[in-house]
Design a protein around this motif. Structure first.
Motif, PDB file in Angstrom:
ATOM      1  N   LYS A 230      41.693  39.903  51.901  1.00  0.00           N
ATOM      2  CA  LYS A 230      41.082  39.205  50.692  1.00  0.00           C
ATOM      3  C   LYS A 230      40.727  37.787  51.018  1.00  0.00           C
ATOM      4  N   GLY A 231      39.785  37.240  50.259  1.00  0.00           N
ATOM      5  CA  GLY A 231      39.266  35.853  50.521  1.00  0.00           C
ATOM      6  C   GLY A 231      38.400  35.371  49.321  1.00  0.00           C
TER       7      GLY A 231
ATOM      8  N   ARG B 226      43.318  27.009  44.748  1.00  0.00           N
ATOM      9  CA  ARG B 226      42.858  26.736  43.145  1.00  0.00           C
ATOM     10  C   ARG B 226      42.730  27.937  42.713  1.00  0.00           C
ATOM     11  N   ILE B 227      42.314  29.233  43.129  1.00  0.00           N
ATOM     12  CA  ILE B 227      42.245  30.313  42.707  1.00  0.00           C
ATOM     13  C   ILE B 227      43.293  31.223  43.250  1.00  0.00           C
ATOM     14  N   PRO B 228      44.463  31.730  42.621  1.00  0.00           N
ATOM     15  CA  PRO B 228      45.287  32.440  43.396  1.00  0.00           C
ATOM     16  C   PRO B 228      44.728  33.932  44.063  1.00  0.00           C
ATOM     17  N   LEU B 229      45.100  34.092  45.260  1.00  0.00           N
ATOM     18  CA  LEU B 229      44.714  35.306  45.791  1.00  0.00           C
ATOM     19  C   LEU B 229      45.438  36.479  45.642  1.00  0.00           C
ATOM     20  N   ALA B 230      46.578  36.378  44.866  1.00  0.00           N
ATOM     21  CA  ALA B 230      47.453  37.481  44.631  1.00  0.00           C
ATOM     22  C   ALA B 230      46.888  38.247  43.493  1.00  0.00           C
TER      23      ALA B 230
ATOM     24  N   LEU C 185      36.000  38.169  47.580  1.00  0.00           N
ATOM     25  CA  LEU C 185      35.984  39.297  48.466  1.00  0.00           C
ATOM     26  C   LEU C 185      37.496  40.080  48.465  1.00  0.00           C
ATOM     27  N   GLY C 186      37.233  41.376  48.304  1.00  0.00           N
ATOM     28  CA  GLY C 186      38.433  42.228  48.497  1.00  0.00           C
ATOM     29  C   GLY C 186      39.257  42.335  47.082  1.00  0.00           C
ATOM     30  N   PHE C 187      38.791  41.670  46.291  1.00  0.00           N
ATOM     31  CA  PHE C 187      39.536  41.691  44.793  1.00  0.00           C
ATOM     32  C   PHE C 187      39.340  43.156  44.113  1.00  0.00           C
ATOM     33  N   ASP C 188      40.598  43.836  43.521  1.00  0.00           N
ATOM     34  CA  ASP C 188      40.313  44.813  42.692  1.00  0.00           C
ATOM     35  C   ASP C 188      39.747  44.434  41.311  1.00  0.00           C
TER      36      ASP C 188
ATOM     37  N   ALA D   8      37.077  28.169  53.267  1.00  0.00           N
ATOM     38  CA  ALA D   8      37.655  29.428  53.050  1.00  0.00           C
ATOM     39  C   ALA D   8      39.093  29.432  52.612  1.00  0.00           C
ATOM     40  N   ASP D   9      39.495  30.221  51.768  1.00  0.00           N
ATOM     41  CA  ASP D   9      40.727  30.315  51.176  1.00  0.00           C
ATOM     42  C   ASP D   9      41.082  31.832  51.296  1.00  0.00           C
ATOM     43  N   SER D  10      41.502  32.357  52.505  1.00  0.00           N
ATOM     44  CA  SER D  10      41.707  33.627  52.755  1.00  0.00           C
ATOM     45  C   SER D  10      43.032  34.364  53.093  1.00  0.00           C
ATOM     46  N   ALA D  11      43.513  35.418  53.136  1.00  0.00           N
ATOM     47  CA  ALA D  11      44.689  36.193  53.689  1.00  0.00           C
ATOM     48  C   ALA D  11      44.611  37.370  53.627  1.00  0.00           C
ATOM     49  N   ASP D  12      44.700  38.177  54.973  1.00  0.00           N
ATOM     50  CA  ASP D  12      44.478  39.389  55.165  1.00  0.00           C
ATOM     51  C   ASP D  12      43.066  39.898  54.850  1.00  0.00           C
TER      52      ASP D  12
END
Length: 395
Positions: free
Chosen positions: A346-347, A391-395, A363-366, A340-344
């Motif tokens: 979004k993940g 590896r893949i930016p969450l921003a 999860l949670g990406f526009d 898992a690579d998550s924040a708030d």
């Protein structure tokens, strides 16, 4: 006997996209579509999503209408019963015959059924007719039982609770989505349904049911019973491969095709839910989702009309329920190792098998970074939390 240069068996999303693909390369060839349902192709995901939750998405927006092409003829209520490969013709259950230059099998899937007959109050949800039945039944606080916790079942339960219904969702997993989603995501999903007022009978299955005087009563595997005003069943689907098998075409979880979506018969192709094809990243693959129907349908149309391309797209799949939206590629199996690579809210969740990423949940990406996920899936590994985190930016 009517004859078409391009004959498509199945009047779904693949057929509509195949017409567009054919017309990219051949503006004059005759196209025939033979559909078992009473109406033509629709954007099927809307039947369990946007038609219930988006007031600006009207019923008129679901129709794809390939028959508006002047060289295309749509035959509804037409079920094909046999293929004569030598004579290049198909026969319907009513005895009509249609000849073809090239044949596309886009027969899709059929819902898995229980020992419970379909009626005005009981539907195995898949078609526009099923949606119409449910629309007439929904509202006024009526109690609708939804059976099955995967895509269709979970989406219908979410849609109905937002449309003045009392909803009970019966699913076999102890936690809704627990067989597919990471534990933290499944727990959030499960609790969201409870918070929105859906009654969850998790860890339960339906054995049978009966309908008496406008009430449907379901018998569950623990011996208990549940009464409802209506029942919608979403127990999964099975590819409609019987026609291909009877014609001697090879089947393995779907009709086997090559990278050009062609069967062992050079004049017969298969695409969409019914096809098993060699995905360039995932290997031999079977996809029952809208992105594949759109992209594979258009590709097979172009190929039938003379393109030398191969189908190289790795499709994604998705779901939207309440405030939870995700897209994914590959295998989502909660028994696999998950990084898992998550924040708030979004993940990114990577599913690993023997050190290789075989599935990615976004999860949670526009705007989900699907191409970046495909790049990770294409790598042989080994991968672990150290190589995948960030590896893949969450921003």
């Amino acid at each position: 006997m009517q004859r078409y240069d391009y004959l498509i068996v199945g009047a779904g999303m693949v057929a509509a996209n195949a017409v567009d693909g054919i017309r990219e390369r051949d503006s004059e060839g005759s196209i025939g579509i033979l559909g078992a349902e009473s109406r033509g192709p629709v954007t099927r995901p809307a039947l369990s999503k946007k038609l219930w939750t988006d007031p600006d998405f009207g019923y008129d927006k679901i129709w794809m209408q390939p028959e508006q092409d002047p060289g295309t003829t749509l035959h509804v209520d037409t079920r094909v019963s046999a293929i004569d490969r030598q004579a290049r013709k198909v026969t319907t259950r009513t005895g009509e015959t249609f000849g073809y230059g090239q044949l596309l099998l886009a027969t899709g899937c059929e819902p898995i059924r229980l020992d419970l007959a379909e009626s005005e109050r009981v539907r195995y949800f898949r078609s526009v007719d099923d949606y119409d039945h449910l629309r007439r039944l929904a509202g006024a606080g009526r109690h609708i039982a939804v059976v099955g916790g995967s895509y269709i079942g979970s989406e219908l339960a979410a849609a109905l609770i937002q449309n003045d219904c009392r909803v009970t969702l019966i699913c076999p997993e102890p936690v809704l989505g627990g067989g597919m989603l990471p534990a933290e995501v499944a727990d959030r999903l499960h609790q969201t349904y409870l918070d929105r007022g859906v009654a969850l009978l998790s860890g339960r299955t339906v054995k049978t049911g009966r309908e008496v005087d406008g009430t449907v009563t379901l018998e569950l595997d623990d011996g208990s019973e549940l009464a409802a005003d209506g029942v919608m069943l979403g127990l999964g689907v099975e590819p409609c491969t019987e026609l291909a098998q009877a014609a001697g075409l090879e089947v393995d979880g779907g009709i086997l095709v090559d990278e050009r979506l062609r069967t062992a018969d050079a004049a017969i192709y298969a695409a969409g839910d019914v096809a098993t094809y060699p995905d360039r990243i995932l290997g031999r693959w079977h996809a029952e989702h809208v992105d594949n129907a759109n992209c594979q349908g258009a590709a097979v149309g172009r190929i039938m009309a003379g393109s030398d391309e191969a189908y190289t797209h790795t499709p994604y799949f998705y779901s939207n329920v309440f405030d939870i939206a995700w897209k994914a590629l590959g295998r989502l199996d909660a028994t696999l190792e998950i990084v898992a690579d998550s924040a708030d809210d979004k993940g990114i969740y990577y599913y690993l098998e023997a050190g290789r990423v075989v599935g990615v949940l976004l999860l949670g990406f526009d705007e989900a970074p699907l191409d970046a996920a495909r790049e990770v899936l294409a790598e042989p590994g080994p991968q672990d939390a150290a190589t995948l985190t960030g590896r893949i930016p969450l921003a």
